[in-house]
Design a protein around this motif. Structure first.
Motif, PDB file in Angstrom:
ATOM      1  N   LEU A   1       0.826  -1.200   0.000  1.00  0.00           N
ATOM      2  CA  LEU A   1       0.000   0.000   0.000  1.00  0.00           C
ATOM      3  C   LEU A   1       0.867   1.259   0.000  1.00  0.00           C
ATOM      4  CD1 LEU A   1      -2.739  -1.146   2.536  1.00  0.00           C
ATOM      5  CD2 LEU A   1      -3.067  -0.793   0.087  1.00  0.00           C
ATOM      6  N   LYS A   2       1.934   1.248   0.788  1.00  0.00           N
ATOM      7  CA  LYS A   2       2.828   2.395   0.828  1.00  0.00           C
ATOM      8  C   LYS A   2       3.454   2.643  -0.540  1.00  0.00           C
ATOM      9  CE  LYS A   2       5.727   2.709   4.290  1.00  0.00           C
ATOM     10  NZ  LYS A   2       6.676   2.396   5.390  1.00  0.00           N
ATOM     11  N   GLU A   3       3.924   1.561  -1.158  1.00  0.00           N
ATOM     12  CA  GLU A   3       4.582   1.705  -2.462  1.00  0.00           C
ATOM     13  C   GLU A   3       3.626   2.204  -3.533  1.00  0.00           C
ATOM     14  OE1 GLU A   3       6.223  -2.149  -3.099  1.00  0.00           O
ATOM     15  OE2 GLU A   3       7.982  -1.803  -1.801  1.00  0.00           O
ATOM     16  N   ALA A   4       2.339   1.913  -3.377  1.00  0.00           N
ATOM     17  CA  ALA A   4       1.334   2.368  -4.344  1.00  0.00           C
ATOM     18  C   ALA A   4       0.830   3.768  -4.029  1.00  0.00           C
ATOM     19  CB  ALA A   4       0.167   1.388  -4.370  1.00  0.00           C
ATOM     20  N   GLY A   5       1.317   4.372  -2.946  1.00  0.00           N
ATOM     21  CA  GLY A   5       0.907   5.722  -2.606  1.00  0.00           C
ATOM     22  C   GLY A   5      -0.437   5.823  -1.913  1.00  0.00           C
ATOM     23  N   PHE A   6      -0.890   4.727  -1.299  1.00  0.00           N
ATOM     24  CA  PHE A   6      -2.217   4.723  -0.687  1.00  0.00           C
ATOM     25  C   PHE A   6      -2.333   5.782   0.411  1.00  0.00           C
ATOM     26  CE2 PHE A   6      -5.732   2.828   1.830  1.00  0.00           C
ATOM     27  CZ  PHE A   6      -6.649   2.622   0.801  1.00  0.00           C
ATOM     28  N   GLY A   7      -1.244   6.043   1.110  1.00  0.00           N
ATOM     29  CA  GLY A   7      -1.272   7.026   2.190  1.00  0.00           C
ATOM     30  C   GLY A   7      -1.391   8.458   1.728  1.00  0.00           C
ATOM     31  N   THR A   8      -1.332   8.687   0.400  1.00  0.00           N
ATOM     32  CA  THR A   8      -1.424  10.049  -0.140  1.00  0.00           C
ATOM     33  C   THR A   8      -2.773  10.315  -0.796  1.00  0.00           C
ATOM     34  OG1 THR A   8      -0.572   9.531  -2.363  1.00  0.00           O
ATOM     35  CG2 THR A   8       1.053   9.911  -0.634  1.00  0.00           C
TER      36      THR A   8
END
Length: 401
Positions: A43-50
């Motif tokens: 999820l982090k690598e896919a930018g989910f946190g943004t």
């Protein structure tokens, strides 16, 4: 198709393959108590946190209805993950409600680089109602943080922790943002609840942890619809569990070969009573998701008005956001645990085996539904309808008299 629907379709398409990978291992992680470190990394690598960071600043620019719909889809895959990210999205929302500044841009850049925020608000043990034992003290290079938190959801996966503390110098309640990558922060996987076992909700201890000067600010400055926002993450989680229950009920009935001699058909998938059970589960899940999604629009309205300068409109929007989240909570807390229990009326005794982990749906739903007591939310709704009394926005917990 409306423009917003088209935007959501494109946004969801980016993450659905990741959600599918997450779902594949969810039961195994539950059975073996394997922390979802790899899914969090995906999820982090896919930018989910943004998701909520504006497009022009490197994020996806998702609206609040879009954010919570995506969290529902993620919860269908693994209900631990939206809750583990709850504090992160709340802190992003808080930054979005503040005036633009270099400090805000620094946070956005951290999140674009994949950094996440966890939670450290609740203290347990022998403390009085309203007492805050965790303290932050001025130091030569900023602040020093000491104390202990429980229910510190998401901290096991986080780079920063959003800590509720009290200043030693003036006694004010503050938020302190502490970096986890230092010796002064100790995180323990000791959450022993019967549900949401992998949400990283155990103990966090701070031993004179270093905090930057700019990373302490008054709690009173937090965004005003935060209570409804935090609740919506839990509501989206319940809606996602409802989807998962419906999915597993339908798949289990479709593949089941054993029948009872006093049933209604030669195959379970044609048994009208079993189909009725699946239909009931599907309808409950639909009602909950519809209620949750409807309530997100009140949150979006509160966000859009936050800097309007019209105090009357801002307050009205915040009241409605809180009330609608409470109404959705009443529906979700009732229907999703019922659906997760009714699931077994469509299946058989063999589906209670630990290896299938189907019990996780009820355990997780009941655990999520136990947050922020629904009985008080129902009272707030009734008091508003009858007496026009505004709901409770902020509360504390501790020992009574």
């Amino acid at each position: 198709m409306s423009e917003s629907a088209a935007d959501y379709t494109a946004l969801a398409a980016r993450f659905r393959p990741i959600f599918a990978r997450i779902a594949e291992g969810a039961a195994g992680r539950e059975v073996n108590r394997t922390l979802p470190l790899e899914p969090i990394r995906w999820l982090k690598e896919a930018g989910f946190g943004t998701l909520r960071i504006p497009l022009e600043q490197g994020g996806f620019g998702a609206t609040l209805p879009q954010l919570f719909q995506l969290l529902t889809e993620l919860a269908e895959a693994d209900s631990n993950l939206p809750q583990a990210l709850r504090a992160h999205f709340a802190f992003v929302e808080d930054r979005l409600n503040q005036p633009d500044s270099e400090e805000r841009q620094r946070w956005f850049r951290r999140f674009i680089d994949g950094e996440l925020v966890g939670s450290g608000w609740t203290e347990i043990g022998n403390l009085k109602l309203g007492e805050v034992i965790t303290r932050v003290s001025p130091s030569d290079n900023g602040w020093l943080l000491s104390g202990e938190k429980f229910y510190s959801t998401g901290t096991l996966y986080a780079d920063w922790i959003d800590v509720y503390a009290r200043r030693d110098d003036n006694g004010r309640d503050v938020i302190a943002l502490v970096n986890t990558h230092q010796p002064g922060v100790e995180r323990e996987d000791d959450w022993d609840g019967f549900g949401q076992r992998l949400s990283g909700s155990g103990t966090t201890r701070f031993h004179q942890a270093q905090v930057e000067q700019a990373h302490v600010y008054d709690f009173s400055e937090r965004f005003r619809y935060q209570t409804a926002f935090y609740q919506h993450v839990l509501l989206s989680t319940l809606a996602g569990i409802g989807r998962a229950v419906k999915r597993d009920a339908a798949a289990g009935v479709a593949s089941r070969r054993r029948v009872y001699s006093h049933g209604n058909a030669g195959q379970v998938k044609n048994d009208v009573q079993v189909l009725q059970v699946v239909g009931q589960i599907s309808s409950w899940a639909y009602a909950v998701e519809a209620a949750v999604q409807q309530a997100t629009h009140a949150l979006q309205r509160a966000y859009e008005l936050h800097d309007s300068g019209d105090e009357a409109l801002i307050q009205q929007a915040n009241v409605l956001a809180e009330l609608e989240s409470a109404q959705a909570q009443v529906i979700a807390s009732e229907l999703i645990p019922r659906a997760a229990s009714e699931l077994f009326n469509a299946l058989g005794a063999s589906d209670t085996r630990v290896s299938k982990a189907l019990d996780r749906h009820w355990r997780n739903a009941r655990t999520v539904a136990s947050h922020n007591p629904v009985i008080y939310k129902i009272r707030n709704v009734g008091d508003w309808e009858v007496n026009g009394k505004q709901p409770t926005f902020i509360w504390q917990i501790g020992n009574g008299e």
